[in-house]
Design a protein around this motif. Structure first.
Motif, PDB file in Angstrom:
ATOM      1  N   LEU A 184       0.935  -1.142  -0.099  1.00  0.00           N
ATOM      2  CA  LEU A 184      -0.011  -0.111  -0.103  1.00  0.00           C
ATOM      3  C   LEU A 184       0.836   1.085  -0.004  1.00  0.00           C
ATOM      4  N   MET A 185       1.962   1.336   0.660  1.00  0.00           N
ATOM      5  CA  MET A 185       2.749   2.473   0.929  1.00  0.00           C
ATOM      6  C   MET A 185       3.524   2.383  -0.551  1.00  0.00           C
ATOM      7  N   LEU A 186       3.736   1.532  -1.174  1.00  0.00           N
ATOM      8  CA  LEU A 186       4.355   1.611  -2.477  1.00  0.00           C
ATOM      9  C   LEU A 186       3.242   2.576  -3.439  1.00  0.00           C
ATOM     10  N   THR A 187       2.245   1.919  -3.579  1.00  0.00           N
ATOM     11  CA  THR A 187       1.436   2.542  -4.471  1.00  0.00           C
ATOM     12  C   THR A 187       0.984   4.159  -4.169  1.00  0.00           C
ATOM     13  N   PHE A 188       0.950   4.150  -2.612  1.00  0.00           N
ATOM     14  CA  PHE A 188       0.737   5.547  -2.279  1.00  0.00           C
ATOM     15  C   PHE A 188       1.774   6.583  -2.778  1.00  0.00           C
ATOM     16  N   LYS A 189       3.334   6.103  -2.783  1.00  0.00           N
ATOM     17  CA  LYS A 189       4.138   6.980  -2.857  1.00  0.00           C
ATOM     18  C   LYS A 189       4.128   7.266  -4.535  1.00  0.00           C
ATOM     19  N   HIS A 190       3.683   6.159  -5.233  1.00  0.00           N
ATOM     20  CA  HIS A 190       3.786   6.268  -6.841  1.00  0.00           C
ATOM     21  C   HIS A 190       2.615   7.558  -7.147  1.00  0.00           C
ATOM     22  N   MET A 191       1.585   7.777  -6.432  1.00  0.00           N
ATOM     23  CA  MET A 191       0.537   8.848  -6.394  1.00  0.00           C
ATOM     24  C   MET A 191       0.991  10.039  -6.892  1.00  0.00           C
ATOM     25  N   PHE A 192       2.400  10.275  -6.257  1.00  0.00           N
ATOM     26  CA  PHE A 192       2.753  11.789  -6.467  1.00  0.00           C
ATOM     27  C   PHE A 192       3.924  12.025  -7.252  1.00  0.00           C
ATOM     28  N   LYS A 193       4.248  10.767  -8.187  1.00  0.00           N
ATOM     29  CA  LYS A 193       5.356  10.851  -8.903  1.00  0.00           C
ATOM     30  C   LYS A 193       4.946  11.837 -10.288  1.00  0.00           C
ATOM     31  N   LYS A 194       5.867  12.157 -11.176  1.00  0.00           N
ATOM     32  CA  LYS A 194       5.400  12.735 -12.036  1.00  0.00           C
ATOM     33  C   LYS A 194       4.684  11.829 -13.214  1.00  0.00           C
ATOM     34  N   LYS A 195       3.791  12.550 -13.770  1.00  0.00           N
ATOM     35  CA  LYS A 195       2.781  11.936 -14.919  1.00  0.00           C
ATOM     36  C   LYS A 195       3.646  11.891 -16.110  1.00  0.00           C
ATOM     37  N   VAL A 196       3.303  10.857 -16.650  1.00  0.00           N
ATOM     38  CA  VAL A 196       3.776  10.411 -18.233  1.00  0.00           C
ATOM     39  C   VAL A 196       2.841  10.632 -19.206  1.00  0.00           C
ATOM     40  N   THR A 197       1.661  11.101 -18.697  1.00  0.00           N
ATOM     41  CA  THR A 197       0.686  11.359 -20.015  1.00  0.00           C
ATOM     42  C   THR A 197       0.936  12.695 -20.815  1.00  0.00           C
ATOM     43  N   ILE A 198       0.773  12.459 -22.073  1.00  0.00           N
ATOM     44  CA  ILE A 198       1.088  13.389 -22.965  1.00  0.00           C
ATOM     45  C   ILE A 198      -0.305  13.874 -23.327  1.00  0.00           C
ATOM     46  N   GLN A 199      -0.600  15.305 -23.080  1.00  0.00           N
ATOM     47  CA  GLN A 199      -1.827  15.600 -23.480  1.00  0.00           C
ATOM     48  C   GLN A 199      -2.299  15.936 -25.082  1.00  0.00           C
ATOM     49  N   TYR A 200      -2.336  14.882 -25.637  1.00  0.00           N
ATOM     50  CA  TYR A 200      -2.201  14.811 -27.331  1.00  0.00           C
ATOM     51  C   TYR A 200      -2.436  15.943 -28.191  1.00  0.00           C
ATOM     52  N   PRO A 201      -3.822  16.555 -28.246  1.00  0.00           N
ATOM     53  CA  PRO A 201      -3.744  17.428 -29.322  1.00  0.00           C
ATOM     54  C   PRO A 201      -3.191  18.845 -29.040  1.00  0.00           C
ATOM     55  N   ASP A 202      -2.895  18.977 -27.540  1.00  0.00           N
ATOM     56  CA  ASP A 202      -2.345  20.316 -27.126  1.00  0.00           C
ATOM     57  C   ASP A 202      -0.832  20.220 -27.056  1.00  0.00           C
ATOM     58  N   GLU A 203      -0.462  18.889 -26.716  1.00  0.00           N
ATOM     59  CA  GLU A 203       0.912  18.492 -26.675  1.00  0.00           C
ATOM     60  C   GLU A 203       1.134  17.633 -27.685  1.00  0.00           C
ATOM     61  N   LYS A 204       2.389  17.616 -28.485  1.00  0.00           N
ATOM     62  CA  LYS A 204       2.595  16.519 -29.546  1.00  0.00           C
ATOM     63  C   LYS A 204       3.823  15.787 -29.069  1.00  0.00           C
ATOM     64  N   HIS A 205       3.472  14.319 -29.273  1.00  0.00           N
ATOM     65  CA  HIS A 205       4.538  13.369 -28.760  1.00  0.00           C
ATOM     66  C   HIS A 205       5.780  13.736 -30.164  1.00  0.00           C
TER      67      HIS A 205
END
Ligand code: SF4
Ligand code: SF4
Ligand code: SF4
Ligand code: SF4
Ligand code: FES
Lengths: 552, 167, 342
Positions: B25-46
């Motif tokens: 549980l602690m592990l997943t909790f920590k990951h909640m605050f990590k940097k997100k990898v999502t690219i906001q596609y039409p606004d941001e381009k891969h």
């Protein structure tokens, strides 16, 4: 017989043959360019070098014949010759020869029509070096027309002189020659005589590289896209063996196929380029019935119903006469079925005839190659299967009777003169089985769509009595059906038979049952090279064939 | 010979499970605050990595003539059989004597393996880094010669071959 | 009962119902966002500010989807099943006290829809009814995956209900009442008067059982997307599917509220005498209740995205061989200690 050793193999060979022939027959590969089994030997390309024990230098295997040594001089006590094809020095020399051949070669395989079937490519890959050391400018020459159908790309030529020897020895027309010497030499024609004989297309086949090109095929496709079918030519009664190359049901080119009993290694240009006639023709792919001066497509059921109405209903006690017109362009199987329909079903009511044979001048080349004056492929078969064929049908048909006619069409080559035209016009009902809108088809009341010559399958008998298998190179389109099948349906319709042949092979078997000279001539037996017809005199098979009582 | 692998013997702490659950549980909790990898596609381009294999293009010479000589090497190399070429003698006097009148690629069949560009002896076909070419119809994903040349115009400034496009 | 009393109850019903539905929507949003965060994603963030209206969009989508009723289903039962699941899930909330009492216009209003004296039994009864929804859905779909899902669910619910019931018995023993309000009252005072500290074993058993009861990971064998394509609701679409979804979340909310009530003092704030603070106390207690419940809801999501699913035999082993004996033992010990003290 001399005993020789090539690499590790001991071979007993006939006296006088060359090392290259012996090796090739044994399946040992020696690369070669200038040698061609049908042509004289010049030994100019040096690709076939091998090491022969006792000889100081490498020898050209194509020009070294094998003799017998006196017993005391035999090599290793028993061999007449010891040949090595895989030694280091041979390999090195092959590399060197290839390097020379490629000095001025453009290596433009991407645009070369030969790519994929090119010996220069294959051998360079197998025996050549990977990289060129030639830094100088290559010699570049423009393409030239040698004849109306042949283009030469001088840059690709390796000076094997196969083409030159061909025009000297096979066609005997001497158009080509080697102009100039050394680096400047090139294949040329004389100013007043272009390469336009009827065998000219063969030089394209025998050129081992892509130097000689056909105007008909240039830049049309690539070799590996093409599907190769072994068939026979239907443009004259010699029946040359051919290879038909097609892609997606479209024919791209036709090459000669080796058959020493028929055409040797070559074919004539009539057959080579003839397939375009069928492409240009207005195709018939559905049964058509005449209506209001034109034709309108109907279904097969409709067509057969019409046939039934016309041919088997006797109307008002009228006397019918049924005229069958057979054709020498059709396969034995179709003609056999046609003869059966006329003789066994319509019997005395019928009369079977043919249109005048299509003939042209006969051509003989000194090499023995022949183009027959009979330009139909299967006259022999027609005579064999339509036994009571009337030659003078125009005079024989009785006037005053209702005439129904069923004609197998000769195809796109057939022209009708006025006499015949009025004959056909006088028929009360004319059924024409054809693949194109020929002059005859235009007169029909009902057109049945059969296969074109490139779609037909069955046996053909050439003018030497050789039975060969015609293989379809493209598939049937739309509502077209095989000829034998249409005639079978005709028989079932008007004669109330229940024939159910599922393939041409079954018809072929039945045909063999009834005509002893064709017995056992199945595809399995005659293969791709054909077989001569058996010499058994054919009597007219009575109803039900030899047995005499089974009625079909 | 079979090797005996000693399996891990769980300790008493492991057998209690509860601490392990908390760890998880602690592990997943920590990951909640990590940097997100999502690219906001039409606004941001891969931005694809170097060597990315996207939409094809057909290259041209500087004088505007198509490089392709319709040798069909690409079609032969293509494992998906999605390149369809109709060659013809070229209309121009100088230069390559053969060119494609039709050059179609079925992008729905293409697996973007890049074999075609590797097979091409003329550096005529290339995979660009364009990846967003979705369409609403199958026909729309059948790209023809004109389309491929247009892609070249769009991406002219880039050279995706490792060897520079010098000619 | 007088008219005003009736109206008040009606208002309470509406408020509780609306709050639950709102919470369901919130839960759906939270679930998607938190799961995204755990996986380094962003989750829905396009509809409305921070994607807050995503559940509305989802609901709208469900409404507009084609409602397909497969040909081979048993129609009446097939139609009944979603309702059978959703209604008990919502009804359970009726007995849960969500705050101390309010005094308005001289009337004392307890913040609870129905204060019945057998609240605990009522809850146990209703959760059992909910199973029928799942079993019926599985059976009436006339399809193999739903059937398997339904079967698994019934076996699972029966086995975990026992453990849950027994865990509650320990609480009931200590309180001496089945009324949920009494249970809350008995936990008032300082922090350690919460039953979670007095009955840690019962809490653990109850917590695990409640996860199994609500069909949540790591015990969601009835759905098990990877094996059963969605389990009992495979054949459902459109709003009927949405009802299953809502029921699942409503169940979770009820379960979280129940956990809070039984073990975490309900609306109680430690060291604070809510009754003495009048209406402010009631408000504070309400907020405390919501916060506590929210934590358990978060725990639900957190657990779901942390642990893998149990295998079926492991699930059964845990239920029958570990939790049930443990719960029984717990009752004996509790009973023993209570006897000794008294
Ligand atoms: S002749 Fe052969 S090697 Fe030369 S370009 Fe043509 S295919 Fe290539
Ligand atoms: S044109 Fe072909 S056949 Fe003639 S010499 Fe050259 S390579 Fe040989
Ligand atoms: S990328 Fe691969 S699959 Fe696509 S066209 Fe090229 S060779 Fe064919
Ligand atoms: S793209 Fe390249 S490989 Fe393909 S046909 Fe054109 S030149 Fe040949
Ligand atoms: S094949 Fe022998 S020299 Fe050419």
């Amino acid at each position: 017989m001399p005993l020789i050793k090539i690499d590790d193999r001991e071979i007993e060979v006939e006296k006088g043959i060359t090392v290259l022939q012996a090796a090739t027959a044994e399946g040992i590969e020696i690369p070669y360019y200038c040698y061609h089994p049908a042509l004289s030997i010049v030994g100019s390309c040096r690709m076939c070098l091998v090491e022969i024990e006792g000889m100081p230098k490498l020898q050209v295997s194509c020009n070294t014949s094998i003799g017998e040594l006196p017993p005391e001089r035999k090599k290793d006590g028993k061999y007449d010759m010891i040949v090595r094809t895989q030694t280091e020095i041979v390999k090195r020399e092959r590399e060197n020869v290839l390097e020379f051949l490629l000095l001025n070669h453009p290596l433009d395989c991407p645009v070369c029509d030969q790519a994929g079937e090119c010996f220069l490519q294959d051998y360079s890959y197998k025996y050549g070096r990977a990289h060129s050391r030639f830094l100088e400018e290559k010699r570049v020459r423009k393409n030239e027309y040698l004849g109306s159908n042949v283009i030469i790309n001088h840059n690709r030529c390796i000076m094997c002189t196969r083409c030159v020897r061909f025009t000297r020895e096979i066609s005997g027309t001497n158009e080509l020659f080697v102009q100039a010497r050394g680096d400047n030499s090139k294949i040329s024609i004389f100013e007043d005589k272009s390469l336009d004989n009827l065998l000219a297309g063969n030089v394209i086949d025998i050129c081992p590289v892509g130097a000689l090109l056909s105007t008909d095929y240039i830049h049309k496709n690539r070799f590996w896209n093409l599907e190769e079918k072994k068939s026979i030519c239907t443009d004259c009664s010699v029946g040359c063996n051919i290879l038909v190359y097609s892609q997606n049901n479209r024919i791209f080119r036709i090459n000669a196929r080796e058959n020493h009993s028929v055409n040797g290694y070559f074919i004539c240009d009539i057959g080579r380029y003839g397939f375009h006639r069928y492409e240009d023709a207005e195709k018939v792919t559905s049964p058509l019935i005449r209506s209001d001066g034109g034709f309108k497509p109907i279904s097969w059921e409709g067509a057969l119903k019409e046939i039934y109405e016309q041919f088997s209903r006797s109307k008002d006690g009228e006397k019918h006469q049924i005229v069958g017109i057979a054709s020498p362009f059709h396969t034995n199987e179709s003609l056999f079925m046609f003869g059966r329909l006329m003789d066994n079903i319509f019997k005395d009511k019928s009369i079977i005839g043919k249109l005048p044979f299509i003939e042209d001048y006969e051509i003989h080349f000194d090499s023995g190659f022949r183009i027959s004056k009979d330009r139909s492929p299967n006259r022999q078969g027609l005579l064999d299967f339509c036994l009571n064929l009337e030659d003078e049908i125009l005079q024989k048909v009785k006037t005053g009777k209702v005439r129904l006619c069923y004609a197998l069409d000769d195809g796109v080559d057939r022209k009708l003169d006025e006499e015949w035209e009025s004959f056909f016009k006088s028929q009360r009902f004319l059924v024409v089985q054809t693949y194109a809108m020929t002059p005859l088809a235009k007169l029909a009341h009902l057109i049945l769509p059969g296969p074109s010559p490139m779609e037909r399958e069955g046996t053909m008998t050439n003018d030497q009595g050789r039975i060969q298998w015609l293989k379809p190179s493209v598939s049937l389109t739309n509502k077209t059906r095989p000829d034998w099948e249409i005639i079978m349906e005709f028989m079932n319709t008007v004669g109330k038979r229940e024939l159910k042949y599922s393939s041409v092979n079954e018809v072929n078997l039945e045909m063999g049952e009834r005509f002893p000279s064709y017995r056992g001539m199945t595809f399995f037996k005659i293969g791709y090279q054909g077989l001569p017809k058996k010499n058994i005199a054919t009597s007219r098979p009575s109803e039900g064939g030899q047995a005499g009582n089974t009625v079909t | 010979m079979a090797t005996v692998v000693k399996s891990y013997e769980p300790t008493f702490r492991d057998k209690l499970y509860i601490p392990a659950l908390f760890q998880g549980l602690m592990l997943t909790f920590k990951h909640m605050f990590k940097k997100k990898v999502t690219i906001q596609y039409p606004d941001e381009k891969h931005v694809p990595p170097e060597g990315y294999r996207g939409l094809h293009r057909l290259n041209k010479y500087p004088d505007g003539r198509i490089r392709c000589v319709a040798c069909e090497m690409c079609a032969a190399a293509c494992p998906a059989h999605c390149i369809h070429i109709v060659p013809e003698p070229s209309p121009w006097e100088e230069g390559k004597e053969r060119y494609p009148v039709r050059f179609d690629i079925d992008l729905l069949r293409c697996i973007f393996c890049g074999f075609c560009e590797m097979a091409c002896p003329e550096k005529a076909i290339e995979l660009t880094e364009i990846y967003d070419f979705a369409d609403y119809s199958r026909e729309g994903l059948w790209i023809d010669k004109a389309g491929l040349l247009e892609i070249y115009e769009l991406t002219k400034t880039q050279n995706y071959y490792t060897v520079p496009n010098d000619e | 009962m007088d008219l005003i009393g009736f109206i008040i109850i009606c208002i309470k019903v509406v408020v509780v119902f609306a709050a639950t539905m709102l919470a369901v929507m919130g839960m759906i949003y939270a679930e998607r966002r938190i799961s995204a965060f755990i996986q380094h994603r962003l989750g829905p963030n396009r509809v409305g500010p921070k994607g807050l209206f995503q559940p509305l969009a989802d609901g709208l989508k469900f409404l507009m989807k084609e409602d397909i009723i497969p040909a081979a289903v048993n129609k009446p039962l097939y139609l009944l099943a979603p309702a059978m699941l959703l209604i008990p899930a919502l009804m359970t909330f009726a007995v849960i006290p969500f705050g101390s009492s309010l005094t308005l216009f001289g009337r004392q209003i307890s913040l609870q829809v129905a204060d019945i004296n057998i609240g605990v039994l009522y809850i146990l009864a209703l959760t059992s009814v909910g199973v029928y929804g799942i079993v019926l859905a599985g059976w009436s779909s006339n399809s193999k995956y739903p059937l398997l899902g339904g079967l698994r669910s019934s076996a699972q619910l029966i086995s975990y209900e026992l453990a849950m019931g027994l865990a509650i018995v320990a609480i009931v023993l200590m309180t001496g009442s089945l009324r949920l309000n009494d249970i809350v009252t008995s936990q008032q005072g300082h922090l350690f008067s919460w039953y979670v500290f007095k009955q840690p074993v019962a809490f653990l058993i109850f917590l695990i059982a409640v996860y199994a009861e609500t069909n949540r990971l790591p015990f969601d064998l009835a759905e098990a997307e990877q094996e059963l394509v969605g389990g009992y609701h495979t054949e459902y679409s459109s709003m009927k599917f949405a009802m299953f979804f809502m029921a699942e979340y409503a169940n979770m909310i009820t379960a979280a509220a129940l956990t809070v009530t039984l073990f975490f003092g309900g609306w109680d704030i430690p060291f604070v005498d809510e009754a003495a603070m009048g209406n402010w106390g009631a408000l504070l207690s309400g907020i405390a209740f919501i916060l506590k419940t929210a934590f358990f809801l978060f725990l639900y999501i957190w657990v779901r995205w942390t642990f893998p699913r149990f295998r079926y035999d492991q699930l059964m082993n845990l239920g029958w061989k570990v939790m049930l004996p443990l719960a029984l033992l717990n009752i004996f010990i509790t009973g023993g200690i209570l006897t000794i003290i008294s």
